[in-house]
Design a protein around this motif. Structure first.
Motif: not given
Length: 181
Positions: A19, A35, A49, A51, A157, A169, A176
């Motif tokens: 993201i 998240l 994940l 960021v 994303f 979002s 998700w």
């Protein structure tokens, strides 16, 4: 002064969920809160994940905010410090934006004042790290990575290296997870 930037990566699973965020953006602030629940729901053994911080020019204090969060990434515990800063900024995002993107009390603010607010809200000392050339290098690296991947707005994303515009979002963690497959 620490000599490395802690990447904003959690989990070690085969599904890569990236993201691109700017924490003063209202949509990014909303996405930030989802998240870690997503990682927990999918499982850190199933998902990675990552960021990425991505400055947005219409959020006039964005470069200072991004630099402060990147400064938080320096040294031991940097990832957790940066996450703490991101959450603090997101929770108080209106303190870092202009009214209508061009007016209001923040017109009289300074970069040092914005940094001081972030330090106070996050409970971190960032002034020294803020001046580090490593922070500049990391911001440039993040900008290049975003440009190479066609990132223009936040939040954006990516799943397994490709932009996935099915994500929003406004969706729930469960939505998700379903989109991740």
């Amino acid at each position: 002064m620490p000599v490395s930037i802690s990447p904003l990566v959690w989990g070690q699973g085969p599904k890569l969920f990236e993201i691109f965020i700017e924490p003063t953006c209202p949509f990014c602030a909303r996405a930030l809160l989802k998240l870690m629940p997503l990682l927990e729901t999918v499982g850190p053994d199933q998902m990675t994940l990552q960021v990425h911080l991505y400055s947005q020019p219409w959020h006039l204090w964005s470069p200072v905010v991004i630099r402060a969060v990147t400064a938080a990434q320096l040294g031991t515990g940097g990832r957790e410090q940066a996450w703490k800063a991101l959450l603090a900024i997101g929770a108080h995002r209106t303190e870092f934006v202009m009214e209508d993107h061009c007016s209001g009390p923040n017109m009289n603010e300074t970069p040092a004042g914005i940094l001081g607010r972030i330090e106070k809200l996050a409970g971190l000392e960032l002034a020294e790290a803020f001046r580090s050339p490593l922070v500049t290098q990391e911001i440039k690296r993040q900008a290049r990575y975003g440009r190479q991947n066609g990132i223009h707005v936040t939040p954006t994303f990516m799943v397994n290296g490709l932009i996935d515009d099915r994500f929003s979002s406004g969706q729930s963690v469960e939505e998700w997870k379903e989109l991740l497959g």
